[in-house]
Design a protein around this motif. Sequence first.
Motif, PDB file in Angstrom:
ATOM      1  N   VAL A 318       0.848  -1.203   0.000  1.00  0.00           N
ATOM      2  CA  VAL A 318       0.000   0.000   0.000  1.00  0.00           C
ATOM      3  C   VAL A 318       0.880   1.248   0.000  1.00  0.00           C
ATOM      4  CG1 VAL A 318      -1.944  -1.129   1.136  1.00  0.00           C
ATOM      5  CG2 VAL A 318      -0.176  -0.034   2.534  1.00  0.00           C
ATOM      6  N   ASP A 319       0.307   2.351  -0.472  1.00  0.00           N
ATOM      7  CA  ASP A 319       1.073   3.601  -0.566  1.00  0.00           C
ATOM      8  C   ASP A 319       1.216   4.310   0.767  1.00  0.00           C
ATOM      9  OD1 ASP A 319       1.458   3.191  -3.241  1.00  0.00           O
ATOM     10  OD2 ASP A 319      -0.150   4.540  -3.888  1.00  0.00           O
ATOM     11  N   ASP A 320       0.218   4.155   1.640  1.00  0.00           N
ATOM     12  CA  ASP A 320       0.284   4.832   2.937  1.00  0.00           C
ATOM     13  C   ASP A 320      -0.740   4.219   3.883  1.00  0.00           C
ATOM     14  OD1 ASP A 320      -2.201   5.847   2.149  1.00  0.00           O
ATOM     15  OD2 ASP A 320      -1.346   7.747   1.462  1.00  0.00           O
ATOM     16  N   VAL A 321      -0.800   4.752   5.101  1.00  0.00           N
ATOM     17  CA  VAL A 321      -1.709   4.217   6.121  1.00  0.00           C
ATOM     18  C   VAL A 321      -3.165   4.367   5.702  1.00  0.00           C
ATOM     19  CG1 VAL A 321      -1.782   6.369   7.461  1.00  0.00           C
ATOM     20  CG2 VAL A 321      -2.234   4.174   8.597  1.00  0.00           C
ATOM     21  N   ASN A 322      -3.471   5.426   4.959  1.00  0.00           N
ATOM     22  CA  ASN A 322      -4.860   5.630   4.544  1.00  0.00           C
ATOM     23  C   ASN A 322      -5.327   4.542   3.584  1.00  0.00           C
ATOM     24  OD1 ASN A 322      -5.627   8.150   5.921  1.00  0.00           O
ATOM     25  ND2 ASN A 322      -3.968   9.045   4.704  1.00  0.00           N
ATOM     26  N   GLU A 323      -4.428   4.117   2.694  1.00  0.00           N
ATOM     27  CA  GLU A 323      -4.797   3.017   1.799  1.00  0.00           C
ATOM     28  C   GLU A 323      -4.977   1.728   2.590  1.00  0.00           C
ATOM     29  OE1 GLU A 323      -3.324   0.588  -2.200  1.00  0.00           O
ATOM     30  OE2 GLU A 323      -2.195   2.355  -1.536  1.00  0.00           O
ATOM     31  N   ALA A 324      -4.145   1.545   3.605  1.00  0.00           N
ATOM     32  CA  ALA A 324      -4.288   0.365   4.474  1.00  0.00           C
ATOM     33  C   ALA A 324      -5.648   0.382   5.168  1.00  0.00           C
ATOM     34  CB  ALA A 324      -3.165   0.326   5.498  1.00  0.00           C
ATOM     35  N   ILE A 325      -6.023   1.545   5.679  1.00  0.00           N
ATOM     36  CA  ILE A 325      -7.313   1.675   6.356  1.00  0.00           C
ATOM     37  C   ILE A 325      -8.456   1.408   5.387  1.00  0.00           C
ATOM     38  CG2 ILE A 325      -8.876   3.350   7.437  1.00  0.00           C
ATOM     39  CD1 ILE A 325      -6.340   4.619   8.704  1.00  0.00           C
ATOM     40  N   ASP A 326      -8.358   1.938   4.171  1.00  0.00           N
ATOM     41  CA  ASP A 326      -9.399   1.711   3.169  1.00  0.00           C
ATOM     42  C   ASP A 326      -9.545   0.219   2.854  1.00  0.00           C
ATOM     43  OD1 ASP A 326      -9.988   4.394   2.984  1.00  0.00           O
ATOM     44  OD2 ASP A 326      -8.768   4.731   1.178  1.00  0.00           O
ATOM     45  N   HIS A 327      -8.401  -0.466   2.702  1.00  0.00           N
ATOM     46  CA  HIS A 327      -8.433  -1.898   2.403  1.00  0.00           C
ATOM     47  C   HIS A 327      -9.109  -2.659   3.549  1.00  0.00           C
ATOM     48  CE1 HIS A 327      -6.887  -5.750   0.726  1.00  0.00           C
ATOM     49  NE2 HIS A 327      -6.947  -6.111   1.990  1.00  0.00           N
ATOM     50  N   ILE A 328      -8.764  -2.323   4.766  1.00  0.00           N
ATOM     51  CA  ILE A 328      -9.343  -3.008   5.927  1.00  0.00           C
ATOM     52  C   ILE A 328     -10.843  -2.784   5.994  1.00  0.00           C
ATOM     53  CG2 ILE A 328      -9.384  -3.066   8.457  1.00  0.00           C
ATOM     54  CD1 ILE A 328      -6.320  -2.473   8.309  1.00  0.00           C
ATOM     55  N   TYR A 329     -11.286  -1.555   5.747  1.00  0.00           N
ATOM     56  CA  TYR A 329     -12.726  -1.302   5.749  1.00  0.00           C
ATOM     57  C   TYR A 329     -13.444  -2.143   4.705  1.00  0.00           C
ATOM     58  CZ  TYR A 329     -13.678   2.379   9.135  1.00  0.00           C
ATOM     59  OH  TYR A 329     -13.891   3.061  10.306  1.00  0.00           O
ATOM     60  N   ASP A 355     -12.941   0.632  12.705  1.00  0.00           N
ATOM     61  CA  ASP A 355     -14.170   0.316  13.423  1.00  0.00           C
ATOM     62  C   ASP A 355     -14.204  -1.133  13.890  1.00  0.00           C
ATOM     63  OD1 ASP A 355     -16.680   0.970  14.448  1.00  0.00           O
ATOM     64  OD2 ASP A 355     -17.713   0.286  12.645  1.00  0.00           O
ATOM     65  N   SER A 356     -13.058  -1.765  14.036  1.00  0.00           N
ATOM     66  CA  SER A 356     -13.006  -3.151  14.473  1.00  0.00           C
ATOM     67  C   SER A 356     -13.098  -3.252  15.991  1.00  0.00           C
ATOM     68  CB  SER A 356     -11.717  -3.810  13.976  1.00  0.00           C
ATOM     69  OG  SER A 356     -11.681  -3.800  12.558  1.00  0.00           O
ATOM     70  N   ALA A 357     -13.477  -4.435  16.472  1.00  0.00           N
ATOM     71  CA  ALA A 357     -13.651  -4.619  17.911  1.00  0.00           C
ATOM     72  C   ALA A 357     -12.339  -4.471  18.669  1.00  0.00           C
ATOM     73  CB  ALA A 357     -14.260  -5.995  18.183  1.00  0.00           C
ATOM     74  N   CYS A 358     -11.221  -4.935  18.082  1.00  0.00           N
ATOM     75  CA  CYS A 358      -9.914  -4.859  18.723  1.00  0.00           C
ATOM     76  C   CYS A 358      -8.905  -4.279  17.731  1.00  0.00           C
ATOM     77  CB  CYS A 358      -9.436  -6.244  19.173  1.00  0.00           C
ATOM     78  SG  CYS A 358     -10.554  -7.090  20.313  1.00  0.00           S
ATOM     79  N   VAL A 359      -8.214  -3.210  18.129  1.00  0.00           N
ATOM     80  CA  VAL A 359      -7.216  -2.571  17.261  1.00  0.00           C
ATOM     81  C   VAL A 359      -5.915  -2.455  18.052  1.00  0.00           C
ATOM     82  CG1 VAL A 359      -6.698  -0.649  15.727  1.00  0.00           C
ATOM     83  CG2 VAL A 359      -9.086  -1.250  16.195  1.00  0.00           C
ATOM     84  N   TYR A 360      -4.823  -2.952  17.488  1.00  0.00           N
ATOM     85  CA  TYR A 360      -3.543  -3.059  18.190  1.00  0.00           C
ATOM     86  C   TYR A 360      -2.486  -2.138  17.598  1.00  0.00           C
ATOM     87  CZ  TYR A 360      -5.348  -7.443  20.160  1.00  0.00           C
ATOM     88  OH  TYR A 360      -6.098  -8.388  20.817  1.00  0.00           O
ATOM     89  N   HIS A 361      -1.549  -1.742  18.436  1.00  0.00           N
ATOM     90  CA  HIS A 361      -0.352  -1.018  18.014  1.00  0.00           C
ATOM     91  C   HIS A 361       0.850  -1.802  18.524  1.00  0.00           C
ATOM     92  CE1 HIS A 361       2.438   2.723  18.601  1.00  0.00           C
ATOM     93  NE2 HIS A 361       2.742   2.045  17.498  1.00  0.00           N
ATOM     94  N   ASN A 362       1.677  -2.262  17.604  1.00  0.00           N
ATOM     95  CA  ASN A 362       2.904  -2.997  17.937  1.00  0.00           C
ATOM     96  C   ASN A 362       2.637  -4.235  18.799  1.00  0.00           C
ATOM     97  OD1 ASN A 362       4.415  -1.193  16.471  1.00  0.00           O
ATOM     98  ND2 ASN A 362       5.155  -0.037  18.243  1.00  0.00           N
ATOM     99  N   ALA A 363       1.604  -4.988  18.449  1.00  0.00           N
ATOM    100  CA  ALA A 363       1.302  -6.231  19.165  1.00  0.00           C
ATOM    101  C   ALA A 363       0.529  -7.157  18.237  1.00  0.00           C
ATOM    102  CB  ALA A 363       0.495  -5.944  20.428  1.00  0.00           C
ATOM    103  N   SER A 364       0.580  -8.438  18.560  1.00  0.00           N
ATOM    104  CA  SER A 364      -0.074  -9.463  17.752  1.00  0.00           C
ATOM    105  C   SER A 364      -1.581  -9.480  17.983  1.00  0.00           C
ATOM    106  CB  SER A 364       0.508 -10.833  18.112  1.00  0.00           C
ATOM    107  OG  SER A 364      -0.246 -11.876  17.537  1.00  0.00           O
TER     108      SER A 364
END
Length: 412
Positions: A318-329, A355-364
């Motif tokens: 992906v080009d940036d975090v926004n594209e990642a977010i779009d893909h996830i949505y 908008d997911s139930a669990c969102v992580y930063h630097n963790a599995s």
Amino acid sequence: MNAQLEKQLKAAKMAAREMMTLDTTDKNDALEAISDALLEHQQDILTANAIDLKNAKENGITDAMYDRLTLDEKRIAALSASVKSLISLDDPVGEVIREIDRPNGLKIVQVRVPMGVYGIIYEARPNVTVDIAALCLKSGNCCVLKGGKEAIMTNKALMDIMLEAIAGIIPEGVLSLIENNDHEIVNELIHANDYLDVVVPRGGAGLIQFVVKNATVPVIETGAGICHLYVDKDADLSMALEIAKNAKLQRPSVCNAIETILIHKNVYEEFLPPLREAFSKVKIYGDERTCEVIKAEEATERNYATEYDDYIVNIKIVDDVNEAIDHIYKYSTKHSESIITNNQATANLFMNALDSACVYHNASTRFSDGGEFGFGAELGISTQKLHARGPLGLREMCSFKYKIEGNGQIRE
């Protein structure tokens, strides 16, 4: 309705009335008895499980699902410990949520109460039989369990052990297992409004969607896990690799394992080769840029929308975090997502925007689990918004009611 099923449901409905006033000490004594009995009857469980495993192997079950079905001494010990851990947790029944003193002298108290009778439909994971039974006991609920045919011998052994352990402590009918593998039984169960308060499906997307679309009993939707890991341009790539390995390889058959890895365009050429080496036994589907760097098959829309529960993963650049977010949505089931980055602003955007139930930063994402959240165990992981989200522990398994104290008030 099937006569045996109706008998079980009636018994559970009657037992639910007694469970509403059951003392915490009795609940804890029952949990202690179950925990001890699982260890005492370990060989009986392993013998039953061996039959299920033999039949599963003959029926061509996948390696991931075989692992899901398997119980060994270590897993039985973990089950026993999980049951015992509930003893130290607070009993949610009777907990005061809030108190309101009205100007007219009425005192209103909102208190937590059991939901009543749960109908649980699940696939080849015999540990669920024990986890849910224990959670229902502690939260004052009854449960009627319908496990998959692949685990029928193991589930029967586990239920027999638990029922023998709690006899004389807990009312009859609180726990029961549906042994009939006729598909029509599931249909009858999800229409048993006179007996069940809620149905919870646990398993693959097919099972969950069948229950959601066909049940007349209220449903808590759980489990379907198309989970994502996003490796940002500011990620510690060694950390990202270890988290990716854990999130995919530790136990690929569970709903909190990742199915797609999104990688920022600035780091994919560096990150992909070691990832491919670490994922040597994983089948990889990738986009065009991925396939140019490592051996992978071309990913399609269907791949990104699939929960594999197996040694299979998708990779997209992906080009940036926004594209990642779009893909996830677009593809997420709103279960669990993770970002690997040392840029706090990027992490905040990712965690706040999704908008997911669990969102992580630097963790599995593998930490999306009732035990890991300190709930003792879990009924499931809710991906919906009504009632509760994420791992469903004791409090989430309850409803509430209002108790109103007066001294003769009448409404004008």
